[in-house]
Design an enzyme around this catalytic site. Sequence first.
Site, PDB file in Angstrom:
ATOM      1  N   TYR A 143       0.861  -1.191   0.000  1.00 17.23           N
ATOM      2  CA  TYR A 143       0.000   0.000   0.000  1.00 17.23           C
ATOM      3  C   TYR A 143       0.889   1.230   0.000  1.00 17.23           C
ATOM      4  O   TYR A 143       1.845   1.319   0.780  1.00 17.23           O
ATOM      5  CB  TYR A 143      -0.892  -0.006   1.249  1.00 17.23           C
ATOM      6  CG  TYR A 143      -1.757   1.225   1.401  1.00 17.23           C
ATOM      7  CD1 TYR A 143      -2.801   1.479   0.509  1.00 17.23           C
ATOM      8  CD2 TYR A 143      -1.538   2.143   2.428  1.00 17.23           C
ATOM      9  CE1 TYR A 143      -3.599   2.598   0.652  1.00 17.23           C
ATOM     10  CE2 TYR A 143      -2.340   3.268   2.581  1.00 17.23           C
ATOM     11  CZ  TYR A 143      -3.368   3.493   1.687  1.00 17.23           C
ATOM     12  OH  TYR A 143      -4.159   4.607   1.826  1.00 17.23           O
ATOM     13  N   ASP A 240       9.456   3.019  -0.666  1.00 13.77           N
ATOM     14  CA  ASP A 240       8.433   3.649   0.153  1.00 13.77           C
ATOM     15  C   ASP A 240       8.737   3.282   1.611  1.00 13.77           C
ATOM     16  O   ASP A 240       8.382   2.201   2.083  1.00 13.77           O
ATOM     17  CB  ASP A 240       7.043   3.163  -0.265  1.00 13.77           C
ATOM     18  CG  ASP A 240       5.943   3.789   0.586  1.00 13.77           C
ATOM     19  OD1 ASP A 240       6.267   4.434   1.603  1.00 13.77           O
ATOM     20  OD2 ASP A 240       4.757   3.619   0.243  1.00 13.77           O
ATOM     21  N   LYS A 268       4.955   9.328   8.432  1.00 11.88           N
ATOM     22  CA  LYS A 268       4.722   8.814   9.790  1.00 11.88           C
ATOM     23  C   LYS A 268       5.709   9.372  10.822  1.00 11.88           C
ATOM     24  O   LYS A 268       5.499  10.452  11.337  1.00 11.88           O
ATOM     25  CB  LYS A 268       4.710   7.289   9.764  1.00 11.88           C
ATOM     26  CG  LYS A 268       3.597   6.775   8.812  1.00 11.88           C
ATOM     27  CD  LYS A 268       3.149   5.388   9.093  1.00 11.88           C
ATOM     28  CE  LYS A 268       2.212   4.849   8.022  1.00 11.88           C
ATOM     29  NZ  LYS A 268       0.839   4.712   8.395  1.00 11.88           N
TER      30      LYS A 268
HETATM   31  C1  LIG Z   1       4.008   2.264   3.164  1.00  8.92           C
HETATM   32  C2  LIG Z   1       3.002   3.364   3.126  1.00  8.92           C
HETATM   33  N1  LIG Z   1       3.083   4.288   2.160  1.00  8.92           N
HETATM   34  C3  LIG Z   1       2.214   5.307   2.088  1.00  8.92           C
HETATM   35  C4  LIG Z   1       1.196   5.433   3.005  1.00  8.92           C
HETATM   36  C5  LIG Z   1       0.229   6.580   2.921  1.00  8.92           C
HETATM   37  O1  LIG Z   1       0.474   7.458   3.970  1.00  8.92           O
HETATM   38  P1  LIG Z   1      -0.676   8.463   4.491  1.00  8.92           P
HETATM   39  O2  LIG Z   1      -1.688   7.615   5.175  1.00  8.92           O
HETATM   40  O3  LIG Z   1       0.065   9.395   5.394  1.00  8.92           O
HETATM   41  O4  LIG Z   1      -1.222   9.146   3.290  1.00  8.92           O
HETATM   42  C6  LIG Z   1       1.071   4.498   4.028  1.00  8.92           C
HETATM   43  C7  LIG Z   1      -0.008   4.604   5.033  1.00  8.92           C
HETATM   44  O5  LIG Z   1      -0.220   3.773   5.858  1.00  8.92           O
HETATM   45  C8  LIG Z   1       2.006   3.442   4.100  1.00  8.92           C
HETATM   46  O6  LIG Z   1       1.926   2.500   5.057  1.00  8.92           O
END
Ligand SMILES: Cc1ncc(COP(=O)(O)O)c(C=O)c1O
Length: 427
Positions: A143, A240, A268
Amino acid sequence: MRSATEAIFARSCKVIPGGVNSPVRSFKGLGLTPLIVESGFGDTIRDVDGKEYIDYCCSWGPLILGHAHPTIVRAAQEQIAKGSSFGIATAIEETFASKLVSLIPSLEKIRFVSSGTEATMTALRLARGYTGRSKIVKFIGHYHGHSDSLLVQAGSGVSFLNPIATSKGVHSNLIADTICLPFNDFVALRTFFRSPVAKQVAAVIVEPIAGNMGVVPPLEGFLESLREETAKVGALLIFDEVITGFRVGLTGAQGLYSIDPDLTCLGKIIGGGFPAAAVGGKAPIMDALAPLGQVYQAGTLSGNSVAMRAGLETILQVANDPTFYERLEQKTLHLARPIEEALAYTKLTACLQRCGSMLTLFFGVSQVRSKEQLDEERFAHFFRHLFDRGIYIPPASQEAWFVSAAHTDVHLDYTARVIADYLTTEK
Ligand SMILES: Cc1ncc(COP(=O)(O)O)c(C=O)c1O
């Protein structure tokens, strides 16, 4: 009795779709009214009925220091008193950017945004603008936020040229250039990168340690293969690290596995509990962003002062303490070891997978290397069992649990005992 919770949730449902502002908070499929939180301190949250829970969700990862850490609270309060948002460059943005660049070797320049979704969306646009190519590759079960071209899953490895959106409203045109591959599958990776379409790939985006299908570390050599294959065809490699950045160590998953990605997404933890995220990487690529380059990206609240102060203080707390990650690992082992011992005796099919302070107890499988179908009924039962006993894990089966520096040994012991008892008594 959860009477205040029930009442607030009922009212919320009238004005907020599903009563929540992010779907996974809804406890869907768990047979419970969702938690409505009132406050948090250290490793504990308190709901609106006054019931306390030991928190292993930690706001889905950001709170590596726990809730309301006094240093972070002080920093944020100080900043708010000086003004919370300017939409003008501030010195704190430079201080924080320089700190992050000094800590993570692959980062030469960095651009702050407000969410992980924005960071990955920007990284993709940048990759496409920089390479002049259209296609992107992601992994099934990973995700990367909810921007259109990333909301895609696919069937098996062989159907990688036929993406299916995971959400209504994502038009097929918007995902036509997204290719999905199975994680940790060397054969699918090699097959794809030998196909003619590989030369049209702008970037591969990966959660280097998957957290969004539960914790699934990369198999030995998988990230290395990814680095090699992308370099060979001239595609960018995007890590990511929205979850793993500053979670698995000061240099993230890329430091742990010694991989040098072209772009990195952070989020985060770098916001210290406030909305901050970032995309960073090699200077020639980053300089393709406006105003230097022609890839447009912007944000009213990008580099927001309060988020920058809280984020910087969080990173200083973990970076200036040479034993921080070692102690966090010890805390996590305190929880994980008794669970692992109980797993040896359980009659349930289950397994624990862990990397540093992120971990998942999976039900219905004995190992997870790629996206798997889990035993959802068992998870729901397990979740309710923990919830009744004042333990809050993420309310979905394929999520990472997080241990923070604020988790006490007493709470970790208690949690381990409750879980070990569950595993050894349930059939
Ligand atoms: C690996 C990863 N990338 C991107 C995101 C998206 O982040 P946000 O919820 O701050 O938009 C998340 C959210 O949980 C994530 O776990």
